[in-house]
Write a protein that holds these residues in place. Structure first.
Motif, PDB file in Angstrom:
ATOM      1  N   THR A 139       4.667  -7.808 -10.494  1.00  0.00           N
ATOM      2  CA  THR A 139       4.889  -9.033  -9.620  1.00  0.00           C
ATOM      3  C   THR A 139       6.261  -9.673  -9.311  1.00  0.00           C
ATOM      4  O   THR A 139       6.765  -9.986  -8.370  1.00  0.00           O
ATOM      5  CB  THR A 139       3.673 -10.195 -10.167  1.00  0.00           C
ATOM      6  N   CYS A 155      -0.979  -5.484  -8.183  1.00  0.00           N
ATOM      7  CA  CYS A 155      -2.431  -5.889  -8.065  1.00  0.00           C
ATOM      8  C   CYS A 155      -3.335  -4.564  -8.612  1.00  0.00           C
ATOM      9  O   CYS A 155      -4.554  -4.667  -8.449  1.00  0.00           O
ATOM     10  CB  CYS A 155      -2.740  -6.071  -6.776  1.00  0.00           C
ATOM     11  N   SER A 307      -4.146  -7.481  -2.755  1.00  0.00           N
ATOM     12  CA  SER A 307      -4.524  -8.647  -3.529  1.00  0.00           C
ATOM     13  C   SER A 307      -5.461  -8.112  -4.805  1.00  0.00           C
ATOM     14  O   SER A 307      -5.779  -6.976  -4.553  1.00  0.00           O
ATOM     15  CB  SER A 307      -5.063  -9.943  -2.859  1.00  0.00           C
ATOM     16  N   ARG A 308      -6.134  -8.984  -5.436  1.00  0.00           N
ATOM     17  CA  ARG A 308      -7.098  -8.714  -6.393  1.00  0.00           C
ATOM     18  C   ARG A 308      -8.391  -8.134  -5.493  1.00  0.00           C
ATOM     19  O   ARG A 308      -9.348  -7.253  -6.057  1.00  0.00           O
ATOM     20  CB  ARG A 308      -7.667  -9.779  -7.231  1.00  0.00           C
ATOM     21  N   LYS A 418      -5.367 -13.382   3.135  1.00  0.00           N
ATOM     22  CA  LYS A 418      -4.330 -12.532   2.282  1.00  0.00           C
ATOM     23  C   LYS A 418      -3.456 -11.624   3.229  1.00  0.00           C
ATOM     24  O   LYS A 418      -2.268 -11.326   2.941  1.00  0.00           O
ATOM     25  CB  LYS A 418      -4.902 -11.608   1.270  1.00  0.00           C
TER      26      LYS A 418
END
Length: 516
Positions: A139, A155, A307-308, A418
């Protein structure tokens, strides 16, 4: 079971085959130049369940089914194999096998993407300190450099659907595979790789970028197998096949199989194939597939978004063009509907939309999906909540269909938040896209128009399109776009707020369901 009308056209006419090896059915369609289906065949995929939570496929049975549907579809079209210009193969993702490089003998059955033998390992890794450290490092690197190659690792989350953990399990538990890998005699392959190997009698060992990027071990930005991840999971990098373009001449089938050699002009992962079949060629184009599971894919062009809840995959690579997709998935769509049919909640799937529309609401009944367990909660199980003495079949069916639409809404909202690309057309496919209740409710909830094609078998069509481009059967994507046929367009008819009480009740029920 072949289906279709014999073709009465001239013998020299050329056709393209699109085969889709799905989770429940193997299908083959014969397409003409107008992308019309001239003959078809389908066979049910026979899964094997050796232990609770384990899901496998017998490779020889799958091979027989694959060859069978091709022969039957060509016969149903009234054609000869020499009239086939090319073969495109779309396959379920995350299902894999390993075999001995020299003998070609498999070390085990196909381990399905639905298999849960790695659930505890996945859960352990996702909670590990090491993975948290990896997230932080990458990150920071992504923030400082802006380089997309650091986005996916930032991620990184393991899933039971991916091959990574299950392949690690193979080398820990199957001694013959471990020993062969040490001697560089072990081949790994997803379904596409193994079919290529069998069709060419061992002369072609390869996969394509779409299938490779869906394994969880292939780095989409650098476009290579991830050596760091392999080291972490104790997987030898030497077991992986070379990666080729999606629309590409992979060679021809051995002439003994079909009587004549057939050019293999495309292999592609099923969701990416459906995206191509829907002609979602531009950044912002969205595809919603509702089959065994549900998949939202967004064309992000040259850029990666993750993203997650969303993950990047390679849609296709054709020459210098590499198209990335952002994907989010939901489980228990077709799986749950099939279960409901098996216990006789209804006789025919076509009845379900009418059953749901026959009542004003589900009367407080909520369906909690959980047939396909995730690594985040390996103990989750499907359930109904809010049952009452007055609950009937219509309420249960409506609750199941509503759960599909509600999850579509949740995932769509994440995509909007996102993915920083204006979303364009939304196109739906898969068997559940034939359900007008789910389609209309999804359109209402997301307040967007959704197109449904005349033919819901987009994975077969996408494979055929890719094969047709590589063989010169079709010239370019602009020609393909002109071949699209839209059967229905669902436009918002209700304000999404009208569904708020029912969705809030369902969300509350979902909060009570984890870690059962």
């Amino acid at each position: 079971m072949p289906c279709g009308q014999p073709d009465s056209g001239a013998a020299p006419a050329r056709y393209v085959l699109g085969v889709d090896v799905g989770s429940t059915v193997v299908k083959c369609h014969v397409y003409d130049r107008a992308a019309a289906v001239r003959g078809s065949s389908c066979r049910k995929v026979e899964s094997v369940y050796p232990r609770p939570g384990w899901v496998e496929l017998d490779p020889e049975v799958l091979w027989s089914q694959f060859i069978g549907v091709i022969k039957e579809a060509v016969q149903a079209a009234g054609l000869h194999m020499r009239q086939i210009a090319g073969l495109g193969i779309s396959t379920q993702r995350g299902t894999f096998i390993t075999w001995h490089k020299r003998t070609g003998k498999p070390f085990h059955n196909f381990i399905s993407w639905q298999d849960l033998r790695s659930a505890e390992l996945v859960n352990s890794w996702n909670k590990s300190l090491l993975l948290k450290v990896i997230h932080v490092i990458f990150t920071v690197l992504h923030f400082l450099t802006g380089n997309d190659r650091y986005l996916a690792p930032s991620c990184l989350t393991f899933s039971t659907h991916q091959t990574s953990m299950k392949l690690s399990w193979v080398f820990k538990n199957i001694h013959e595979a471990e020993e062969a890998a040490k001697k560089n005699n072990c081949c790994f392959g997803t379904v596409d790789t193994w079919l290529l190997y069998k069709l060419t009698k061992g002369s072609v060992y390869a996969t394509d970028y779409s299938n490779a990027s869906s394994t969880g071990i292939f780095e989409p930005c650098t476009k290579c197998w991830n050596p760091t991840l392999c080291n972490l999971l104790s997987i030898p990098v030497s077991v992986y096949p070379p990666v080729k373009d999606t629309s590409f001449n992979f060679g021809s089938t051995d002439s003994e199989i079909f009587g004549v050699p057939i050019p293999i002009m495309a292999v592609v992962a099923d969701q990416q194939s459906a995206m191509f079949g829907e002609c979602c060629f531009h950044p912002g184009d969205v595809k919603l597939t509702m089959g065994t599971g549900g998949f939202w894919n967004v064309n992000t062009g040259e850029h990666l978004f993750a993203s997650r809840s969303l993950y990047p995959v390679i849609g296709w690579k054709i020459g210098e063009e590499v198209v990335y997709l952002t994907e989010g998935s939901i489980s228990d769509i077709g799986t749950a509907i099939k279960w409901a049919q098996d216990i006789e909640l209804f006789t025919n799937v076509d009845e379900t939309a009418e059953m749901a529309q026959s009542i004003a609401d589900s009367h407080g009944v909520c369906f909690i999906p959980g047939f396909q367990v995730s690594g985040c909660d390996p103990y989750l199980c499907a359930s109904f909540m809010g049952l009452k003495p007055s609950t009937n079949r219509n309420h249960l069916v409506r609750a199941m269909l509503e759960s599909v639409a509600f999850r579509n809404k949740l995932l769509y909202d994440i995509i909007v938040k996102k993915v920083h690309i204006p979303l364009r057309t939304i196109r739906a496919d898969g068997g559940v896209s034939n359900n007008s209740f789910v389609m209309q409710m999804t359109s209402d909830l997301i307040n967007k128009k959704i197109e449904k094609p005349a033919n819901a078998d987009m994975s077969s069509l996408g494979a055929a399109f890719l094969a047709g481009l590589a063989s010169g059967f079709w010239t370019d994507k602009e020609q393909l776009k002109k071949l699209r046929r839209i059967e229905a367009v669902f436009e918002p008819q209700k304000d999404s707020e009208e569904y708020r009480p029912a969705m809030d009740t369902w969300l509350q029920a979902m909060k009570h369901s984890p870690h059962w």
